[in-house]
Design an enzyme around this catalytic site. Structure first.
Site, PDB file in Angstrom:
ATOM      1  N   SER A 149      -6.399  -0.797  -2.732  1.00 28.87           N
ATOM      2  CA  SER A 149      -7.742  -0.292  -2.392  1.00 28.87           C
ATOM      3  C   SER A 149      -8.378   0.930  -3.106  1.00 28.87           C
ATOM      4  CB  SER A 149      -8.072  -0.368  -0.892  1.00 28.87           C
ATOM      5  OG  SER A 149      -7.218   0.610  -0.138  1.00 28.87           O
ATOM      6  N   ASP A 173      -9.112  -3.209  -4.805  1.00 29.78           N
ATOM      7  CA  ASP A 173      -9.888  -3.733  -3.707  1.00 29.78           C
ATOM      8  C   ASP A 173     -10.666  -2.932  -3.124  1.00 29.78           C
ATOM      9  OD1 ASP A 173      -9.744  -6.023  -1.981  1.00 29.78           O
ATOM     10  OD2 ASP A 173      -8.753  -5.098  -0.358  1.00 29.78           O
ATOM     11  N   HIS A 229     -11.811  -5.838  10.096  1.00 33.33           N
ATOM     12  CA  HIS A 229     -10.656  -5.334   9.181  1.00 33.33           C
ATOM     13  C   HIS A 229      -9.939  -4.378  10.418  1.00 33.33           C
ATOM     14  CE1 HIS A 229     -12.591  -5.381   5.371  1.00 33.33           C
ATOM     15  NE2 HIS A 229     -11.430  -5.554   5.075  1.00 33.33           N
ATOM     16  N   GLY A 279      -9.816  -8.885   6.090  1.00 30.17           N
ATOM     17  CA  GLY A 279      -9.374  -8.617   7.637  1.00 30.17           C
ATOM     18  C   GLY A 279      -8.534  -9.743   8.181  1.00 30.17           C
ATOM     19  N   THR A 319      -3.233  -4.543   7.363  1.00 32.28           N
ATOM     20  CA  THR A 319      -2.643  -4.175   8.532  1.00 32.28           C
ATOM     21  C   THR A 319      -1.336  -4.604   9.081  1.00 32.28           C
ATOM     22  OG1 THR A 319      -4.977  -3.434   9.195  1.00 32.28           O
ATOM     23  CG2 THR A 319      -3.402  -3.219  10.942  1.00 32.28           C
TER      24      THR A 319
HETATM   25  O1  G3H Z   1      -9.138  -6.046   1.849  1.00 29.03           O
HETATM   26  C1  G3H Z   1      -8.136  -5.964   2.457  1.00 29.03           C
HETATM   27  C2  G3H Z   1      -7.954  -6.734   3.702  1.00 29.03           C
HETATM   28  O2  G3H Z   1      -9.315  -7.288   4.052  1.00 29.03           O
HETATM   29  C3  G3H Z   1      -6.917  -6.445   4.758  1.00 29.03           C
HETATM   30  O3  G3H Z   1      -7.594  -6.347   6.076  1.00 29.03           O
HETATM   31  O4  G3H Z   1      -5.731  -4.865   6.895  1.00 29.03           O
HETATM   32  O5  G3H Z   1      -7.409  -5.901   8.455  1.00 29.03           O
HETATM   33  O6  G3H Z   1      -5.635  -7.264   7.185  1.00 29.03           O
HETATM   34  P1  G3H Z   1      -6.600  -6.016   7.301  1.00 29.03           P
HETATM   35 ZN    ZN Z   2     -10.978  -6.162   3.090  1.00 24.85          ZN
END
Ligand code: G3H
Ligand code: ZN
Length: 278
Positions: A49, A82, A176, A205, A229
């Site tokens: 990202s 990302d 997220h 997310g 996450t």
């Molecule tokens: O673009 C990355 C994802 O949307 C990851 O989201 O950390 O909430 O799983 P997360």
């Molecule tokens: Zn995301």
């Protein structure tokens, strides 16, 4: 082997299955994601990202390492940039070998988001790179990433037609950075979006979404499932346990190695779960 995003998503759409896309922050994440995908013998997306690039203060080391791991993998592995908001970063990533980019113009006004995203698509397609994008029409603190945000099917259809993107991130109830896996999605909306839009749909997310709901989400029409996450929680839990149990530990390999194995196991489990959803 290094693969393009649509190369991996199109067969998944045809099979009504899902593909896991995992966030890479440090080298151990990238190794774990590749090892997990090889153990599952399934394609995977590794995503770096813009925030991870800012953390490293540089794109090149983390992206080149991720591309090298993907190239040497026994399974198709997409290297995806990302949530990129900076067009210069898109150009730099394409030049360094990323095969896919998510351009995130969701905080821009609709017309500006369309115009900038279409420019990004033109540049990326010239270099054989696929583009995921997101349209944002709902305000609020988290904008389109808020759990209450919803993508409207007719706007999604127009946005894809106007920009030429290869995949679309949609707002269907996830949010997220959730550490509890209890989110329920708007699966009826996922079905309507998947009928309206002719490119693969992306769930952001996904860490807050439990296994059974992820399976339903893929069945309803989501294909690329972004998870960050949840893997960080897996890694950190292992490191915390090791450091708590062994107060004299100083060699990072002694706590990062087992943590990396735990992440690889979870990647393998999630890829199998998502691929069997259909
Ligand atoms: O673009 C990355 C994802 O949307 C990851 O989201 O950390 O909430 O799983 P997360
Ligand atoms: Zn995301």
């Amino acid at each position: 082997m290094l693969a393009g995003l649509r190369e991996v998503l199109d067969p998944a759409v045809a099979a009504h299955s899902g593909v896991g896309a995992f966030n890479i922050i440090c080298l151990e994440h990238a190794e774990a994601v590749i090892w997990g995908a090889e153990a599952a013998n399934l394609p995977v997306v590794l995503q770096v990202s813009e925030n991870a690039v800012l953390y490293h203060r540089s794109l090149e080391p983390i992206l080149i390492a991720t591309v090298a791991l993907a190239r040497n993998a026994d399974v198709p592995a997409v290297v995806h940039l990302d949530h990129v908001t900076d067009v210069e970063l898109v150009h730099a990533g394409v030049a360094l070998g990323a095969t896919s980019v998510m351009f995130d113009g969701s905080r821009r006004p609709y017309d500006e988001n369309v115009a900038v995203t279409a420019d990004v698509v033109r540049h990326c397609h010239k270099h054989g790179v696929d583009v995921e994008a997101e349209l944002g029409e709902i305000g609020g603190k988290d904008g389109v990433h808020a759990a209450t945000a919803r993508t409207k099917p007719h706007e999604a259809q127009d946005f894809v037609a106007d920009t030429g993107v290869d995949a679309l991130a949609v707002a269907v109830g996830s949010s997220h950075a959730q550490t509890e896996r209890s989110t329920r999605l708007d699966l009826g909306l996922v079905e309507r979006l998947s009928e309206a839009v002719d490119v693969p749909l992306v769930l952001h997310g996904s860490s807050g979404v439990p296994d059974d709901e992820l399976v339903r989400a893929v069945r309803a029409g989501l294909t690329k499932i972004n998870i960050g996450t949840h893997l960080n929680a897996t890694l950190t839990r292992s490191v915390r346990d090791a450091l708590t149990d062994q107060a004299r530990l100083v060699d990072p390999r002694k706590y990062l190695g087992p943590a990396r194995d735990k992440v690889a196991d979870e990647v393998e489990r999630l890829l199998r779960l998502l691929s069997k959803s259909g």
